[in-house]
Design an enzyme around this catalytic site. Structure first.
Site, PDB file in Angstrom:
ATOM      1  N   CYS A   1       3.268   8.537   1.181  1.00 51.89           N
ATOM      2  CA  CYS A   1       3.668   7.652   2.275  1.00 51.89           C
ATOM      3  C   CYS A   1       3.996   6.298   1.640  1.00 51.89           C
ATOM      4  CB  CYS A   1       2.531   7.534   3.288  1.00 51.89           C
ATOM      5  SG  CYS A   1       2.952   6.445   4.651  1.00 51.89           S
TER       6      CYS A   1
ATOM      7  N   CYS B   1      -0.078  -2.058  15.365  1.00 43.62           N
ATOM      8  CA  CYS B   1       0.149  -1.724  13.952  1.00 43.62           C
ATOM      9  C   CYS B   1      -0.339  -2.850  13.047  1.00 43.62           C
ATOM     10  CB  CYS B   1       1.638  -1.470  13.742  1.00 43.62           C
ATOM     11  SG  CYS B   1       2.092  -1.321  12.014  1.00 43.62           S
TER      12      CYS B   1
ATOM     13  N   CYS C   1       4.985  -4.614  16.280  1.00 42.66           N
ATOM     14  CA  CYS C   1       4.360  -3.655  17.199  1.00 42.66           C
ATOM     15  C   CYS C   1       2.874  -3.995  17.297  1.00 42.66           C
ATOM     16  CB  CYS C   1       4.562  -2.227  16.704  1.00 42.66           C
ATOM     17  SG  CYS C   1       6.309  -1.863  16.449  1.00 42.66           S
TER      18      CYS C   1
ATOM     19  N   GLU D   1       0.835  -1.197   0.000  1.00 46.93           N
ATOM     20  CA  GLU D   1       0.000   0.000   0.000  1.00 46.93           C
ATOM     21  C   GLU D   1       0.874   1.253   0.000  1.00 46.93           C
ATOM     22  OE1 GLU D   1      -4.083  -1.730   1.855  1.00 46.93           O
ATOM     23  OE2 GLU D   1      -2.849  -0.562   3.224  1.00 46.93           O
TER      24      GLU D   1
ATOM     25  N   CYS E   1      -1.560   6.211   9.872  1.00 39.83           N
ATOM     26  CA  CYS E   1      -0.353   5.585  10.398  1.00 39.83           C
ATOM     27  C   CYS E   1      -0.698   4.235  11.004  1.00 39.83           C
ATOM     28  CB  CYS E   1       0.233   6.424  11.533  1.00 39.83           C
ATOM     29  SG  CYS E   1       0.956   7.933  10.990  1.00 39.83           S
TER      30      CYS E   1
ATOM     31  N   CYS F   1       5.852  -6.631   8.049  1.00 39.51           N
ATOM     32  CA  CYS F   1       6.930  -6.128   8.899  1.00 39.51           C
ATOM     33  C   CYS F   1       7.246  -7.178   9.959  1.00 39.51           C
ATOM     34  CB  CYS F   1       6.526  -4.817   9.570  1.00 39.51           C
ATOM     35  SG  CYS F   1       7.861  -4.108  10.568  1.00 39.51           S
TER      36      CYS F   1
HETATM   37  N1  SAH Z   1       8.350   0.993  10.759  1.00 44.90           N
HETATM   38  C1  SAH Z   1       8.485   2.380  10.912  1.00 44.90           C
HETATM   39  C2  SAH Z   1       7.689   3.179   9.921  1.00 44.90           C
HETATM   40  C3  SAH Z   1       6.268   2.760   9.620  1.00 44.90           C
HETATM   41  S1  SAH Z   1       5.060   3.016  10.851  1.00 44.90           S
HETATM   42  C4  SAH Z   1       8.173   2.801  12.321  1.00 44.90           C
HETATM   43  O1  SAH Z   1       7.616   2.009  13.071  1.00 44.90           O
HETATM   44  O2  SAH Z   1       8.525   3.914  12.675  1.00 44.90           O
HETATM   45  C5  SAH Z   1       4.853   4.788  10.871  1.00 44.90           C
HETATM   46  C6  SAH Z   1       4.391   5.337  12.230  1.00 44.90           C
HETATM   47  O3  SAH Z   1       3.050   4.909  12.533  1.00 44.90           O
HETATM   48  C7  SAH Z   1       5.251   4.870  13.391  1.00 44.90           C
HETATM   49  O4  SAH Z   1       5.542   5.928  14.239  1.00 44.90           O
HETATM   50  C8  SAH Z   1       4.337   3.887  14.074  1.00 44.90           C
HETATM   51  O5  SAH Z   1       4.677   3.687  15.424  1.00 44.90           O
HETATM   52  C9  SAH Z   1       3.001   4.528  13.895  1.00 44.90           C
HETATM   53  N2  SAH Z   1       1.868   3.649  14.111  1.00 44.90           N
HETATM   54  C10 SAH Z   1       1.788   2.322  13.907  1.00 44.90           C
HETATM   55  N3  SAH Z   1       0.563   1.855  14.199  1.00 44.90           N
HETATM   56  C11 SAH Z   1      -0.171   2.929  14.601  1.00 44.90           C
HETATM   57  C12 SAH Z   1      -1.517   3.100  15.004  1.00 44.90           C
HETATM   58  N4  SAH Z   1      -2.375   2.087  15.041  1.00 44.90           N
HETATM   59  N5  SAH Z   1      -1.929   4.343  15.336  1.00 44.90           N
HETATM   60  C13 SAH Z   1      -1.069   5.397  15.278  1.00 44.90           C
HETATM   61  N6  SAH Z   1       0.202   5.294  14.874  1.00 44.90           N
HETATM   62  C14 SAH Z   1       0.657   4.064  14.547  1.00 44.90           C
HETATM   63 FE1  SF4 Z   2       6.724  -2.430  11.690  1.00 37.38          FE
HETATM   64 FE2  SF4 Z   2       4.403  -1.276  12.231  1.00 37.38          FE
HETATM   65 FE3  SF4 Z   2       6.242  -1.522  14.140  1.00 37.38          FE
HETATM   66 FE4  SF4 Z   2       6.639   0.197  12.142  1.00 37.38          FE
HETATM   67  S1  SF4 Z   2       5.013   0.316  13.683  1.00 37.38           S
HETATM   68  S2  SF4 Z   2       8.110  -1.272  12.976  1.00 37.38           S
HETATM   69  S3  SF4 Z   2       5.659  -0.916  10.446  1.00 37.38           S
HETATM   70  S4  SF4 Z   2       5.201  -3.217  13.113  1.00 37.38           S
END
Ligand code: SAH
Ligand code: SF4
Length: 352
Positions: free
Chosen positions: A111, A125, A122, A98, A342, A118
């Site tokens: 973006c 996410c 997290c 995406e 995000c 990944c």
């Molecule tokens: N992997 C990288 C970049 C992609 S995620 C990273 O983790 O930084 C981009 C941003 O979205 C990161 O700051 C991540 O912590 C945030 N993010 C992920 N899931 C989210 C959610 N459900 N709500 C708000 N921010 C989120």
């Molecule tokens: Fe991976 Fe999502 Fe964590 Fe970013 S926030 S490192 S995309 S699992």
């Protein structure tokens, strides 16, 4: 008989030097490499169109041995406010990624994804929830930007910002990501200024050290979400591998060596990490750093049932950070209705 399949070279994977070397190998001068580079990245020509601009024998050679790997649009969806469009782009092996285009009043932002899925896991996410499928190649990262630029060109607009905040952890795919950035910033091609490119990382310490050593000119954002190892590792599993002491030391080295501000991201989750004591802990953690905090009220995902922080509590969090001299902004919520915000990017759920 050999059954090795020779795949055509994807020109989007090549640096300007590598393209020049390829053409040298075929007996063509720098001049032709320059023509092709400019057709690909200034005119944003589609593969065969780009090849047609050069002399016929080279055009034929390119047609038989190379591709410019544009990514087909499998589907797209617009947010209700019309400001965000999320694309599902197909990859050659049948996977998909995406890419999100946001129109911020003349400051269009792409973006971009760096991996399919990944590995970092997290909990909040959607990309993390789908697990790791594979790294993207440099060409697949570049092609996402080319796609967005073509769309914008049709509307008479240009791309201003690129954020590596799509699917995946860019520093887990370091080499391909850096190769792609070189192409995007190349002054004879798309010439995107490094100050308009932000790489967001979950905090891969060796990657941050490499960015510093290699003096990469882009902006860096580090996802924190917790100000103690215990709090953080509940949300962000890599926190166990790279504890905050090491992470913040690497961030300090980055800002001091490069003389550049560093950004921190904090997803605000109601009752989890949004209280005044967490804000104080964050303030203490970042004391003395040239830092800016981006607060992102949690976006909903299927696999996590946390709620976003209420606006009043967001404000209170900011007030505490300000006591430590820490500037912060609340990231505008965009495209939440179409899961383009995000952390909402995944390809396991079909898009209508
Ligand atoms: N992997 C990288 C970049 C992609 S995620 C990273 O983790 O930084 C981009 C941003 O979205 C990161 O700051 C991540 O912590 C945030 N993010 C992920 N899931 C989210 C959610 N459900 N709500 C708000 N921010 C989120
Ligand atoms: Fe991976 Fe999502 Fe964590 Fe970013 S926030 S490192 S995309 S699992």
């Amino acid at each position: 008989m050999s059954n090795v399949i020779v795949r055509p070279v994807n020109l989007y994977d090549l640096s300007r030097t590598a393209l020049r070397d390829l053409l040298h190998g075929w007996g063509y001068s720098d001049y032709y490499a320059g023509l092709i580079w400019s057709a690909l990245y200034r005119e944003l020509a589609e593969g065969t169109e780009a090849f047609a601009t050069v002399r016929p024998d080279l055009g034929d050679k390119l047609t038989s041995e190379a591709v410019a790997g544009s990514l087909p649009v499998r589907s797209y969806i617009d947010s209700a406010d019309g400001n965000t469009r999320k694309y599902l782009l197909g990859l050659e092996d049948g996977q998909a990624i995406e890419t999100v285009l946001m129109y911020f009043r003349g400051r269009a932002t792409a973006c971009v994804s760096t991996q399919v899925g990944c590995a970092m896991g997290c909990v909040f996410c959607a990309t993390g929830q789908m697990g790791f499928r594979r790294h993207l190649t440099p060409g697949e990262i570049v092609a996402q930007v080319i796609h967005v630029m073509r769309v914008l060109r049709e509307r008479g607009e240009t791309l201003r910002n690129i954020v590596l905040m799509g699917m995946g952890e860019p520093l887990h795919n370091y080499d391909a990501t850096m190769a792609a950035l070189e192409t995007l910033m190349d002054h004879r091609g798309m010439a995107i200024a490094p100050r308009f490119i932000t790489l967001s990382t979950v905090g891969v310490v060796p990657g941050i050290k490499r960015l510093t050593q290699e003096k990469r000119p882009i902006r860096l954002a580090v996802s924190l979400h917790g100000a103690t190892d215990e709090d953080r590792s509940r949300l962000v599993p890599p926190a166990r591998r790279w504890p905050l002491a090491e992470l913040i030391a690497a961030c300090r080295e980055y800002t001091e060596t490069l003389g550049r501000r560093i950004f921190f991201e904090w997803a605000l989750i109601d009752g989890e990490n949004d209280g005044p004591e967490q804000a104080h802990a964050l303030g203490r953690l970042l004391r003395g750093l040239d830092a800016h905090v981006n607060l992102i009220p949690l976006n909903p995902t299927i696999g996590f049932d946390g709620q976003p922080t209420e606006p009043a509590a967001v404000k209170a969090f900011q007030v505490v950070l300000a006591e430590y001299g820490l500037p912060s902004t609340v990231r505008q919520r965009r495209g939440i209705d179409v899961a383009a915000g995000c952390g909402q990017l995944a390809t396991m759920t079909p898009i209508p």
